[in-house]
Design a protein around this motif. Structure first.
Motif, PDB file in Angstrom:
ATOM      1  N   ALA A  12       0.812  -1.228   0.000  1.00  0.00           N
ATOM      2  CA  ALA A  12       0.000   0.000   0.000  1.00  0.00           C
ATOM      3  C   ALA A  12       0.841   1.273   0.000  1.00  0.00           C
ATOM      4  O   ALA A  12       0.485   2.255  -0.666  1.00  0.00           O
ATOM      5  CB  ALA A  12      -0.937  -0.009   1.207  1.00  0.00           C
ATOM      6  N   ASP A  13       1.961   1.278   0.723  1.00  0.00           N
ATOM      7  CA  ASP A  13       2.773   2.494   0.802  1.00  0.00           C
ATOM      8  C   ASP A  13       3.331   2.906  -0.553  1.00  0.00           C
ATOM      9  O   ASP A  13       3.489   4.097  -0.830  1.00  0.00           O
ATOM     10  CB  ASP A  13       3.910   2.323   1.819  1.00  0.00           C
ATOM     11  CG  ASP A  13       3.402   2.361   3.256  1.00  0.00           C
ATOM     12  OD1 ASP A  13       2.265   2.833   3.468  1.00  0.00           O
ATOM     13  OD2 ASP A  13       4.146   1.930   4.149  1.00  0.00           O
ATOM     14  N   ASN A  16       0.568   4.709  -2.258  1.00  0.00           N
ATOM     15  CA  ASN A  16       0.420   6.028  -1.643  1.00  0.00           C
ATOM     16  C   ASN A  16       1.515   6.967  -2.146  1.00  0.00           C
ATOM     17  O   ASN A  16       1.247   8.114  -2.522  1.00  0.00           O
ATOM     18  CB  ASN A  16       0.465   5.905  -0.114  1.00  0.00           C
ATOM     19  CG  ASN A  16       0.196   7.222   0.577  1.00  0.00           C
ATOM     20  OD1 ASN A  16      -0.688   7.975   0.182  1.00  0.00           O
ATOM     21  ND2 ASN A  16       0.959   7.508   1.600  1.00  0.00           N
ATOM     22  N   ALA A  38      -4.156   2.170  -2.670  1.00  0.00           N
ATOM     23  CA  ALA A  38      -3.500   2.011  -1.364  1.00  0.00           C
ATOM     24  C   ALA A  38      -4.531   1.702  -0.283  1.00  0.00           C
ATOM     25  O   ALA A  38      -4.323   0.828   0.568  1.00  0.00           O
ATOM     26  CB  ALA A  38      -2.708   3.276  -1.009  1.00  0.00           C
ATOM     27  N   ASP A  42      -4.897  -1.566   1.969  1.00  0.00           N
ATOM     28  CA  ASP A  42      -4.798  -1.366   3.418  1.00  0.00           C
ATOM     29  C   ASP A  42      -5.861  -0.361   3.852  1.00  0.00           C
ATOM     30  O   ASP A  42      -5.618   0.845   3.873  1.00  0.00           O
ATOM     31  CB  ASP A  42      -3.399  -0.861   3.793  1.00  0.00           C
ATOM     32  CG  ASP A  42      -3.250  -0.588   5.282  1.00  0.00           C
ATOM     33  OD1 ASP A  42      -4.180  -0.920   6.060  1.00  0.00           O
ATOM     34  OD2 ASP A  42      -2.203  -0.032   5.676  1.00  0.00           O
ATOM     35  N   ASN A  45      -5.079   2.676   6.156  1.00  0.00           N
ATOM     36  CA  ASN A  45      -4.010   3.596   5.755  1.00  0.00           C
ATOM     37  C   ASN A  45      -4.524   5.035   5.831  1.00  0.00           C
ATOM     38  O   ASN A  45      -5.034   5.597   4.860  1.00  0.00           O
ATOM     39  CB  ASN A  45      -3.512   3.253   4.350  1.00  0.00           C
ATOM     40  CG  ASN A  45      -2.232   3.979   4.002  1.00  0.00           C
ATOM     41  OD1 ASN A  45      -2.015   5.111   4.390  1.00  0.00           O
ATOM     42  ND2 ASN A  45      -1.377   3.307   3.248  1.00  0.00           N
ATOM     43  N   ASP A  47      -2.826   7.800   6.127  1.00  0.00           N
ATOM     44  CA  ASP A  47      -2.063   8.744   5.295  1.00  0.00           C
ATOM     45  C   ASP A  47      -2.619   8.817   3.882  1.00  0.00           C
ATOM     46  O   ASP A  47      -2.728   9.909   3.307  1.00  0.00           O
ATOM     47  CB  ASP A  47      -0.581   8.360   5.252  1.00  0.00           C
ATOM     48  CG  ASP A  47       0.130   8.600   6.570  1.00  0.00           C
ATOM     49  OD1 ASP A  47      -0.381   9.399   7.388  1.00  0.00           O
ATOM     50  OD2 ASP A  47       1.194   7.987   6.782  1.00  0.00           O
ATOM     51  N   ALA A  48      -2.974   7.676   3.310  1.00  0.00           N
ATOM     52  CA  ALA A  48      -3.541   7.672   1.962  1.00  0.00           C
ATOM     53  C   ALA A  48      -4.879   8.412   1.936  1.00  0.00           C
ATOM     54  O   ALA A  48      -5.177   9.131   0.979  1.00  0.00           O
ATOM     55  CB  ALA A  48      -3.700   6.240   1.454  1.00  0.00           C
TER      56      ALA A  48
END
Length: 199
Positions: A12-13, A16, A38, A42, A45, A47-48
């Motif tokens: 996922a990162d 992102n 992302a 996840d 997540n 942040d995404a």
């Protein structure tokens, strides 16, 4: 990023980060698709979700969609100060100042050392015509980051609204010393000089 995705498509990162790179390249719809991927990989997540909300609101003017994305980030991580701040920005853009103030209060509670959050709170307080409270917010911002020209300029504006012209001039002067190219600070200074009868 495509090579990394080819090697590990369920990371996922990487999706992102690809979304962030696409945002910088101004490929906003593609960025959103990467953030969505992302989040699909996840669902936790945060942040995404924040990054997606930023693109939706700040770049595509889809503020209600942005708020939904920030709400998802906050649901995942209620202590994500950046999500609270960005939600406040989106609400402020929609002129929902009481709601945005509540978000900035939460952001500054979680991260009281972030000068941008205090400045954003001050701007919303100005919209609510709560100038003294706005000045206190700008004071916090400049205490944290004395070289933050925007906070000095915004404080000067609030002081000007209270007709405290000498104090406002000092703040505009500080903003200009920090950033001599700050056209808004120069304009604010000219407005005060005109009010005081100076040519």
């Amino acid at each position: 990023f495509d090579k990394a995705i080819e090697i590990k498509p369920e990371f996922a990162d990487v999706w992102n980060n690809k979304g962030e790179a696409l945002r910088v390249l101004k490929k906003y719809e593609e960025a959103i698709a990467s953030f969505d991927k992302a989040i699909e990989i996840d669902p936790k997540n945060a942040d995404a979700c924040v990054n997606k909300g930023f693109v939706l609101g700040r770049k595509l003017d889809r503020h209600n969609d942005a708020i939904a994305s920030f709400d998802k980030a906050i649901e995942i991580d209620p202590k994500n100060a950046g999500a609270w701040n960005q939600k406040g920005n989106a609400l402020s853009t929609l002129s929902r100042y009481d709601d945005s103030l509540a978000c900035y209060d939460k952001a500054t509670e979680i991260d009281p050392k972030n000068a941008v959050f205090w400045t954003n709170k001050g701007m919303t307080l100005v919209q609510l015509k709560k100038y003294e409270e706005a000045i206190a917010s700008y004071d916090k911002a400049t205490e944290i980051k004395p070289g933050y020209a925007t906070a000095w300029r915004k404080k000067a504006f609030a002081l000007r609204k209270l007709e405290r012209y000498d104090d406002a001039m000092m703040c505009y002067d500080k903003a200009i010393k920090i950033d001599p190219k700050d056209a808004k600070a120069w304009k604010g200074m000219r407005i005060i000089l005109k009010k005081l009868g100076c040519p």
